[in-house]
Design a protein around this motif. Sequence first.
Motif, PDB file in Angstrom:
ATOM      1  N   HIS A  33      -5.972   4.781 -12.405  1.00 38.63           N
ATOM      2  CA  HIS A  33      -4.711   4.710 -11.669  1.00 38.63           C
ATOM      3  C   HIS A  33      -3.696   4.065 -12.609  1.00 38.63           C
ATOM      4  O   HIS A  33      -4.056   3.191 -13.404  1.00 38.63           O
ATOM      5  CB  HIS A  33      -4.882   3.871 -10.395  1.00 38.63           C
ATOM      6  CG  HIS A  33      -3.700   3.920  -9.497  1.00 38.63           C
ATOM      7  ND1 HIS A  33      -2.586   3.134  -9.713  1.00 38.63           N
ATOM      8  CD2 HIS A  33      -3.447   4.676  -8.402  1.00 38.63           C
ATOM      9  CE1 HIS A  33      -1.699   3.407  -8.777  1.00 38.63           C
ATOM     10  NE2 HIS A  33      -2.186   4.337  -7.971  1.00 38.63           N
TER      11      HIS A  33
ATOM     12  N   GLY B 120       0.793  -1.220   0.000  1.00 34.37           N
ATOM     13  CA  GLY B 120       0.000   0.000   0.000  1.00 34.37           C
ATOM     14  C   GLY B 120       0.825   1.269   0.000  1.00 34.37           C
ATOM     15  O   GLY B 120       0.385   2.306  -0.470  1.00 34.37           O
TER      16      GLY B 120
ATOM     17  N   MET C 144      -1.204   3.388  -3.049  1.00 38.11           N
ATOM     18  CA  MET C 144      -2.555   2.882  -2.762  1.00 38.11           C
ATOM     19  C   MET C 144      -3.016   3.193  -1.341  1.00 38.11           C
ATOM     20  O   MET C 144      -4.209   3.276  -1.083  1.00 38.11           O
ATOM     21  CB  MET C 144      -2.639   1.383  -3.055  1.00 38.11           C
ATOM     22  CG  MET C 144      -2.479   1.048  -4.536  1.00 38.11           C
ATOM     23  SD  MET C 144      -3.505   2.025  -5.677  1.00 38.11           S
ATOM     24  CE  MET C 144      -5.112   1.360  -5.347  1.00 38.11           C
ATOM     25  N   HIS C 145      -2.092   3.372  -0.411  1.00 37.75           N
ATOM     26  CA  HIS C 145      -2.457   3.750   0.957  1.00 37.75           C
ATOM     27  C   HIS C 145      -3.114   5.130   0.975  1.00 37.75           C
ATOM     28  O   HIS C 145      -3.962   5.417   1.808  1.00 37.75           O
ATOM     29  CB  HIS C 145      -1.212   3.734   1.846  1.00 37.75           C
ATOM     30  CG  HIS C 145      -1.499   3.877   3.299  1.00 37.75           C
ATOM     31  ND1 HIS C 145      -1.907   2.819   4.074  1.00 37.75           N
ATOM     32  CD2 HIS C 145      -1.435   4.941   4.138  1.00 37.75           C
ATOM     33  CE1 HIS C 145      -2.088   3.229   5.317  1.00 37.75           C
ATOM     34  NE2 HIS C 145      -1.795   4.509   5.379  1.00 37.75           N
TER      35      HIS C 145
ATOM     36  N   ARG D 181     -10.169  -3.569  -8.958  1.00 36.50           N
ATOM     37  CA  ARG D 181      -9.648  -2.837 -10.114  1.00 36.50           C
ATOM     38  C   ARG D 181      -9.282  -3.800 -11.248  1.00 36.50           C
ATOM     39  O   ARG D 181      -8.711  -3.402 -12.252  1.00 36.50           O
ATOM     40  CB  ARG D 181      -8.434  -2.010  -9.713  1.00 36.50           C
ATOM     41  CG  ARG D 181      -8.731  -0.966  -8.637  1.00 36.50           C
ATOM     42  CD  ARG D 181      -7.579  -0.038  -8.379  1.00 36.50           C
ATOM     43  NE  ARG D 181      -7.513   1.011  -9.388  1.00 36.50           N
ATOM     44  CZ  ARG D 181      -8.251   2.128  -9.373  1.00 36.50           C
ATOM     45  NH1 ARG D 181      -9.116   2.340  -8.400  1.00 36.50           N
ATOM     46  NH2 ARG D 181      -8.120   3.023 -10.328  1.00 36.50           N
TER      47      ARG D 181
ATOM     48  N   HIS E 129      -8.075   0.746   3.766  1.00 35.50           N
ATOM     49  CA  HIS E 129      -7.605  -0.249   2.817  1.00 35.50           C
ATOM     50  C   HIS E 129      -7.839  -1.664   3.321  1.00 35.50           C
ATOM     51  O   HIS E 129      -7.714  -2.607   2.560  1.00 35.50           O
ATOM     52  CB  HIS E 129      -6.125  -0.029   2.483  1.00 35.50           C
ATOM     53  CG  HIS E 129      -5.237   0.041   3.679  1.00 35.50           C
ATOM     54  ND1 HIS E 129      -5.118   1.171   4.436  1.00 35.50           N
ATOM     55  CD2 HIS E 129      -4.450  -0.870   4.255  1.00 35.50           C
ATOM     56  CE1 HIS E 129      -4.267   0.948   5.420  1.00 35.50           C
ATOM     57  NE2 HIS E 129      -3.852  -0.273   5.334  1.00 35.50           N
TER      58      HIS E 129
ATOM     59  N   ARG F 268      -8.910  -4.546  -2.815  1.00 38.07           N
ATOM     60  CA  ARG F 268      -8.930  -3.297  -3.602  1.00 38.07           C
ATOM     61  C   ARG F 268      -8.366  -3.528  -4.992  1.00 38.07           C
ATOM     62  O   ARG F 268      -8.887  -3.011  -5.978  1.00 38.07           O
ATOM     63  CB  ARG F 268      -8.138  -2.193  -2.895  1.00 38.07           C
ATOM     64  CG  ARG F 268      -8.923  -1.567  -1.765  1.00 38.07           C
ATOM     65  CD  ARG F 268      -8.177  -0.429  -1.138  1.00 38.07           C
ATOM     66  NE  ARG F 268      -8.144   0.722  -2.037  1.00 38.07           N
ATOM     67  CZ  ARG F 268      -7.298   1.731  -1.904  1.00 38.07           C
ATOM     68  NH1 ARG F 268      -6.410   1.730  -0.928  1.00 38.07           N
ATOM     69  NH2 ARG F 268      -7.322   2.744  -2.729  1.00 38.07           N
ATOM     70  N   MET F 269      -7.280  -4.273  -5.080  1.00 44.14           N
ATOM     71  CA  MET F 269      -6.697  -4.551  -6.391  1.00 44.14           C
ATOM     72  C   MET F 269      -7.652  -5.403  -7.225  1.00 44.14           C
ATOM     73  O   MET F 269      -7.841  -5.142  -8.413  1.00 44.14           O
ATOM     74  CB  MET F 269      -5.343  -5.252  -6.245  1.00 44.14           C
ATOM     75  CG  MET F 269      -4.254  -4.390  -5.626  1.00 44.14           C
ATOM     76  SD  MET F 269      -3.829  -2.920  -6.596  1.00 44.14           S
ATOM     77  CE  MET F 269      -4.863  -1.690  -5.851  1.00 44.14           C
TER      78      MET F 269
ATOM     79  N   PHE G 119      -5.919  -4.710   0.832  1.00 44.57           N
ATOM     80  CA  PHE G 119      -5.182  -4.321  -0.371  1.00 44.57           C
ATOM     81  C   PHE G 119      -5.489  -5.285  -1.510  1.00 44.57           C
ATOM     82  O   PHE G 119      -5.744  -4.867  -2.642  1.00 44.57           O
ATOM     83  CB  PHE G 119      -3.671  -4.295  -0.093  1.00 44.57           C
ATOM     84  CG  PHE G 119      -2.856  -3.924  -1.300  1.00 44.57           C
ATOM     85  CD1 PHE G 119      -2.623  -2.603  -1.609  1.00 44.57           C
ATOM     86  CD2 PHE G 119      -2.339  -4.904  -2.129  1.00 44.57           C
ATOM     87  CE1 PHE G 119      -1.887  -2.255  -2.732  1.00 44.57           C
ATOM     88  CE2 PHE G 119      -1.601  -4.576  -3.251  1.00 44.57           C
ATOM     89  CZ  PHE G 119      -1.370  -3.249  -3.560  1.00 44.57           C
TER      90      PHE G 119
ATOM     91  N   ASP H  29      -3.707   0.336 -13.284  1.00 39.08           N
ATOM     92  CA  ASP H  29      -4.815  -0.272 -14.007  1.00 39.08           C
ATOM     93  C   ASP H  29      -4.367  -0.926 -15.314  1.00 39.08           C
ATOM     94  O   ASP H  29      -5.098  -1.730 -15.885  1.00 39.08           O
ATOM     95  CB  ASP H  29      -5.900   0.769 -14.305  1.00 39.08           C
ATOM     96  CG  ASP H  29      -6.607   1.263 -13.058  1.00 39.08           C
ATOM     97  OD1 ASP H  29      -6.501   0.609 -11.997  1.00 39.08           O
ATOM     98  OD2 ASP H  29      -7.271   2.319 -13.139  1.00 39.08           O
TER      99      ASP H  29
ATOM    100  N   HIS I  25      -7.619   6.966  -2.743  1.00 40.34           N
ATOM    101  CA  HIS I  25      -8.934   6.401  -2.427  1.00 40.34           C
ATOM    102  C   HIS I  25      -9.971   6.794  -3.471  1.00 40.34           C
ATOM    103  O   HIS I  25     -11.164   6.676  -3.243  1.00 40.34           O
ATOM    104  CB  HIS I  25      -9.379   6.824  -1.023  1.00 40.34           C
ATOM    105  CG  HIS I  25      -8.457   6.299   0.035  1.00 40.34           C
ATOM    106  ND1 HIS I  25      -8.365   4.960   0.341  1.00 40.34           N
ATOM    107  CD2 HIS I  25      -7.550   6.925   0.812  1.00 40.34           C
ATOM    108  CE1 HIS I  25      -7.455   4.781   1.276  1.00 40.34           C
ATOM    109  NE2 HIS I  25      -6.934   5.954   1.576  1.00 40.34           N
TER     110      HIS I  25
END
Length: 140
Positions: free
Chosen positions: A57, A18, A48-49, A81, A124, A77-78, A74, A60, A52
């Motif tokens: 990004h 992150g 990434m931390h 995406r 996260h 979140r990935m 984390f 991507d 938001h």
Amino acid sequence: MRIAVASQNFRTVTGHAGRTRRFLVFEAEQGVAPREVDRLDLPKELAMHEFHGSGPHPLDAVQALIVGSAGPGFIRRMAGRGITAVATSETDPVAAVTHLLAGTLPAAPPHDHDCNDHGHPHPHDDEDGGTDPAAVEARR
């Protein structure tokens, strides 16, 4: 397949995904040596931390991300995406990419999330990436 490897020094796989802002980007396919095609050196707000937003990004553009350590938030979140994030104990970026493609990438030790007790919530690690007001309020 395009694969990013977290690497703060552009030489070894970096932990705490992150906070990482530097990434080696490889074009790779099984049976062929990975080829480095790019290096990302992101500003702090795109780590990434800190990031938001729901907008685009630079990560991507990859399908997979290899890191030295990452928490479940984390990784979620990935995945949100469209990026498969994997944590490994392998420290060599090229070897990590090669092992990922072969299905032999060694797993990282369990993630020990240590933010030095700096007293802020960690969105996260939430299912929704920390944007749900009720979830944010519940953490307080």
